[in-house]
Design a protein around this motif. Structure first.
Motif, short mmCIF file in Angstrom:
data_model
loop_
_atom_site.label_atom_id
_atom_site.label_comp_id
_atom_site.label_asym_id
_atom_site.label_seq_id
_atom_site.Cartn_x
_atom_site.Cartn_y
_atom_site.Cartn_z
N ALA A 84 9.65 9.61 31.42
CA ALA A 84 10.32 8.70 31.67
C ALA A 84 10.69 8.86 33.06
CB ALA A 84 12.42 8.33 30.52
N ARG A 85 10.33 9.12 33.91
CA ARG A 85 10.61 9.64 35.04
C ARG A 85 9.55 9.60 35.75
NH1 ARG A 85 14.31 13.42 38.81
NH2 ARG A 85 13.96 12.71 41.09
N MET A 86 8.30 9.82 35.03
CA MET A 86 6.64 9.53 35.22
C MET A 86 6.48 8.15 34.81
SD MET A 86 4.85 13.11 34.28
CE MET A 86 5.85 14.65 33.92
N VAL A 87 6.65 7.72 34.34
CA VAL A 87 6.76 5.75 33.97
C VAL A 87 7.53 5.32 35.05
CG1 VAL A 87 7.05 4.82 32.03
CG2 VAL A 87 6.59 6.48 31.86
N GLN A 88 8.43 5.64 35.58
CA GLN A 88 9.11 4.78 36.13
C GLN A 88 8.37 4.60 37.88
OE1 GLN A 88 13.46 5.83 36.79
NE2 GLN A 88 13.19 4.70 39.06
N LYS A 89 8.25 6.28 38.31
CA LYS A 89 7.49 6.13 39.56
C LYS A 89 6.21 5.44 39.54
CE LYS A 89 5.34 9.51 42.39
NZ LYS A 89 4.09 8.95 42.41
N HIS A 90 5.81 5.26 38.71
CA HIS A 90 3.79 4.39 38.25
C HIS A 90 4.24 3.13 38.87
CE1 HIS A 90 0.02 3.54 37.40
NE2 HIS A 90 0.67 2.88 36.72
N MET A 91 5.70 2.57 37.89
CA MET A 91 5.61 1.60 37.84
C MET A 91 6.44 1.27 39.99
SD MET A 91 7.68 0.12 34.35
CE MET A 91 8.19 -1.40 34.56
N GLU A 92 7.05 1.88 39.89
CA GLU A 92 7.50 1.17 41.62
C GLU A 92 6.14 1.39 42.51
OE1 GLU A 92 12.16 3.45 40.97
OE2 GLU A 92 10.59 4.89 41.27
N GLU A 93 5.26 2.74 42.11
CA GLU A 93 4.18 3.07 43.06
C GLU A 93 3.25 1.05 42.91
OE1 GLU A 93 3.60 7.27 42.61
OE2 GLU A 93 2.32 5.96 41.20
N LYS A 94 3.34 0.78 41.61
CA LYS A 94 3.05 -0.68 41.04
C LYS A 94 3.30 -1.84 42.11
CE LYS A 94 -0.78 0.86 39.23
NZ LYS A 94 -2.62 0.45 39.87
N ALA B 189 20.94 2.03 30.89
CA ALA B 189 20.76 2.97 30.26
C ALA B 189 19.94 3.56 32.41
CB ALA B 189 19.20 3.44 29.43
N ASP B 190 20.22 5.02 31.94
CA ASP B 190 19.62 6.33 33.37
C ASP B 190 18.09 6.57 32.87
OD1 ASP B 190 19.23 7.87 30.65
OD2 ASP B 190 20.56 9.26 32.11
N GLN B 191 16.87 5.84 32.69
CA GLN B 191 15.70 6.30 31.97
C GLN B 191 15.56 4.48 31.53
OE1 GLN B 191 15.77 9.06 29.11
NE2 GLN B 191 14.02 7.87 28.39
N VAL B 192 13.76 4.46 32.06
CA VAL B 192 13.25 3.18 31.22
C VAL B 192 12.64 3.86 30.17
CG1 VAL B 192 12.11 2.23 33.55
CG2 VAL B 192 10.62 4.43 31.63
N LEU B 193 12.92 2.98 28.89
CA LEU B 193 11.86 3.30 28.09
C LEU B 193 12.91 4.58 27.08
CD1 LEU B 193 8.52 3.53 28.23
CD2 LEU B 193 9.38 1.70 27.45
N PRO B 194 14.71 4.17 27.00
CA PRO B 194 15.43 5.20 27.17
C PRO B 194 15.21 5.57 25.08
CG PRO B 194 16.46 2.80 26.97
CD PRO B 194 14.80 2.55 27.52
N ILE B 195 14.83 5.02 23.97
CA ILE B 195 15.07 4.53 23.23
C ILE B 195 13.61 6.29 22.69
CG2 ILE B 195 14.88 3.97 20.80
CD1 ILE B 195 16.31 1.56 21.46
N VAL B 196 12.74 5.91 23.57
CA VAL B 196 11.71 6.37 22.73
C VAL B 196 10.58 7.29 23.69
CG1 VAL B 196 10.10 4.83 21.25
CG2 VAL B 196 9.92 5.03 23.96
N LEU B 197 11.53 7.73 24.61
CA LEU B 197 10.54 9.03 25.38
C LEU B 197 12.42 9.89 25.97
CD1 LEU B 197 7.87 7.37 28.32
CD2 LEU B 197 7.72 8.31 26.01
N VAL C 211 7.25 -3.05 40.86
CA VAL C 211 8.40 -3.15 40.51
C VAL C 211 9.90 -2.19 40.41
CG1 VAL C 211 8.77 -3.56 38.27
CG2 VAL C 211 6.61 -3.49 38.67
N SER C 212 10.12 -2.66 40.74
CA SER C 212 11.83 -2.02 41.36
C SER C 212 12.93 -2.40 39.81
CB SER C 212 12.51 -3.07 41.92
OG SER C 212 14.03 -2.70 42.37
N ILE C 213 12.88 -0.71 39.73
CA ILE C 213 13.24 -0.47 38.47
C ILE C 213 15.20 0.12 39.13
CG2 ILE C 213 13.11 1.03 36.75
CD1 ILE C 213 11.66 -0.69 36.78
N ARG C 214 15.81 -1.05 38.89
CA ARG C 214 17.30 -0.87 38.91
C ARG C 214 17.90 0.22 38.09
NH1 ARG C 214 18.85 -4.93 43.31
NH2 ARG C 214 21.40 -4.29 42.76
N LEU C 215 18.46 1.56 37.64
CA LEU C 215 18.57 1.96 36.59
C LEU C 215 20.61 2.03 36.37
CD1 LEU C 215 16.44 4.61 35.96
CD2 LEU C 215 16.12 2.46 35.18
#
Length: 580
Positions: free
Chosen positions: A205-215, A192-200, A217-221
């Motif tokens: 979701a973009r804010m969550v992704q940025k937080h994960m990347e700051e920690k 999908a084009d975001q993390v947590l695609p069903i619930v958020l 984690v590489s996110i590839r959507l």
């Protein structure tokens, strides 16, 4: 009560709750649980925390609150329930009222008679249909045995790089578990084009992704895994995706689960198109002597009015009590769910209830959302922190359809979401949410709580007196477009606005809201105005002033600078006060 003999197939969440509830109400019942696994009655939702090391011993996931391990002997001695582990249920003979089982240790088969039967068969992971999925380094973390296998590989130093397929709840939790404590280089691939695609919705979701990347984690959507193969180099595997190749020593498949209902289907019980066992409100199947609950059934979604597959351990426990009561001769019902959800991802709590905006639109609601950024307690209290809360409502009826949010103080966020969840079955209106009573004290809430503020904001949007744009639209129409007809009107103080004025030049105009009435002549009348403050409150005041002055092309950036920065859209090297 005719259920003298009760057989329960499955002994993780629902099964034990059914058995123990029945034995408390009807001690003379003969209750036997069968499960094909060795480990029973464990907290499956705790698996990521076992892998991360937050839970040091796997036995803690199988222990009671008073530190008794829930073994077969425990159930027999303390609960009066017989348990047969490593025993697989093969088939159900509804006419003879027997269950054919096989002892996986000895290979022997036998028939277990029942008066009532309970299906607690749970769910099973969706399976990837790609080459290499059967390699031992590719694991779906769905039970205790697989969790132990993952942790053993990590503890032996066999994992330096990990790839997680799927950015749903389990995928995000596993990303934290692998990278936070163990320091494993972790990549998450999501179709999908975001993390947590069903619930958020996309904004949070973009804010969550940025937080994960700051920690780290590489996110590839928008990327799919095509094949997994052995690697002769420094890593064990090479994962081929639609965008290239990724090296990994461990691949965790987290692409969702489906109801495990083959026994029910083969026995002729009614199942849904999704494959779930169909039950009534008493959790009876199409055979009144057979009950089912937990992850193998669908339930009614009380917001959409449609069946939904919502696998959750807490749900299974509540349903287990309903079934146990009915087996004992009582009358209990399970009316449905509103879809409440929470998760911890590194330093962020994420929670939601009801349905997100994209689901509401797909279900035919004329839906809108309001995003509010506000302190989770009194702004002057030392431990306050920002909460990002979104409320979704139907424009025509003003019915509240859902809410979702993120915050660092997880208890504060889940408390708000749980309060809204308790209201949703009764079809509340925005007015109800705006006037919802909270237990106010500065250490715990604001005088006007963020829930009340979000509902007020939603009412203003529906009334047409607050014309919002989301951070994503602001990015598209202002940050990316570089259009000459768009100006950001920053109504914060000069110190906060100065770095942005310096960077954007004439496209970023700073007029503090408290001076706007006197300086209205400075505001261009031939431009589209994006009005901005720290959180959206002062910019709403400014929007009303602009409209009074005849400047009706202005829109309010929802969540203000706080939301833009949390989304990674404004990365200027400047720290500012984010309170109003």
């Amino acid at each position: 009560m005719n259920a003298k003999r009760v057989v329960v197939i499955g002994a993780v969440a629902l099964g034990p709750k059914v058995a123990c509830r029945l034995k408390r109400l009807h001690p003379e019942s003969d209750v036997v649980m069968v499960d094909q696994d060795e480990y029973i009655s464990y907290g499956g939702c705790g698996i990521p925390y076992f892998i991360s090391g937050d839970v040091s011993d796997v036995k803690e996931l199988m222990s009671t609150s008073y530190h008794m391990e829930r073994t077969p002997r425990f159930f027999e001695d303390a609960k009066g329930v017989r348990v047969r582990t490593r025993t697989r249920a093969l088939s159900i003979d509804r006419k003879a009222k027997t269950v054919r089982v096989k002892d996986l240790r000895s290979g022997l088969e036998e028939d277990l008679p029942y008066d009532r039967l309970v299906l607690a068969t749970g769910s099973e992971p969706n399976r990837l249909s790609i080459p290499g999925v059967d390699l031992p380094e590719v694991i779906g973390v769905s039970n205790i045995a697989s969790a132990i296998a993952v942790k053993e590989r990590i503890a032996k130093g066999q994992v330096n790089k990990a790839l997680i397929i799927g950015a749903g709840a389990i995928g995000c939790e596993m990303a934290e578990a692998l990278s936070d404590l163990w320091g494993i280089e972790t990549t998450v691939v999501e179709i999908a084009d975001q993390v947590l695609p069903i619930v958020l919705d996309r904004g949070l979701a973009r804010m969550v992704q940025k937080h994960m990347e700051e920690k780290g984690v590489s996110i590839r959507l928008r990327e799919t895994v095509k094949a997994i193969r052995r690697n002769g180099g420094t890593s064990a595997l090479t994962v081929a995706t639609s965008q290239g190749e990724i090296e990994a020593d461990l691949v965790i498949a987290s692409i969702g689960v489906r109801p495990k209902s083959n026994l029910a289907r083969e026995a002729g019980l009614v199942t849904s198109p999704r494959g779930a066992v169909v039950v009534n409100r008493r959790l009876q199947t199409s055979d009144p002597d057979i009950y089912a609950g937990g992850d193998c059934i669908e339930v009614l979604h009380l917001v959409t009015g449609k069946p939904v597959f919502f696998p959750q351990g807490s749900l299974a426990n509540r349903q287990g009590r309903v079934i146990g009561t009915n087996l004992a001769g009582g009358f209990a019902t399970f009316n449905g769910v509103v879809g409440s959800f929470s998760i911890k991802i590194f330093d962020l709590a994420v929670a939601s209830t009801g349905i997100p905006l994209h689901t509401a639109l797909n279900e035919g609601f004329d839906a809108a959302r309001a995003l509010v950024v506000q302190a989770d307690r009194a702004h002057f209290y030392p431990t306050q922190d920002l909460m990002y809360l979104e409320v979704i409502a139907d424009r025509k009826t003003r019915r509240v359809l859902g809410a979702q949010g993120i915050a660092r103080n997880g208890d504060a966020l889940t408390g708000r979401i749980n309060a809204i969840a308790a209201m949703l079955p009764y079809r509340p209106l925005l007015e109800d949410l705006a006037n919802m009573e909270v237990a106010y004290s500065p250490p715990f809430a604001s005088a006007l709580d963020i829930v009340n503020a979000a509902a007020n904001t939603a009412e203003n949007i529906l009334d047409g007196i607050n014309r919002p744009v989301d951070p994503e639209e602001f990015e598209k129409c202002f940050l990316d477009a570089q259009a000459d007809d768009a100006v950001c009107l920053d109504v914060r103080g000069p110190a906060n606005a100065a770095p942005f004025v310096a960077y954007f030049g004439e496209r970023w105009l700073n007029v503090p809201q408290e001076t706007l009435k006197q300086r209205m002549a400075e505001v261009p009348r031939d431009k589209r105005l994006f009005v901005l403050c720290n959180s959206g409150a002062r910019s709403y005041e400014a929007l009303r002033q602009l409209e009074t002055a005849g400047l009706c092309e202005a829109v309010n950036v929802q969540g203000g600078v706080a939301a833009l920065k949390k989304s990674g859209l404004l990365e200027l090297d400047h720290e500012e006060d984010t309170t109003e």
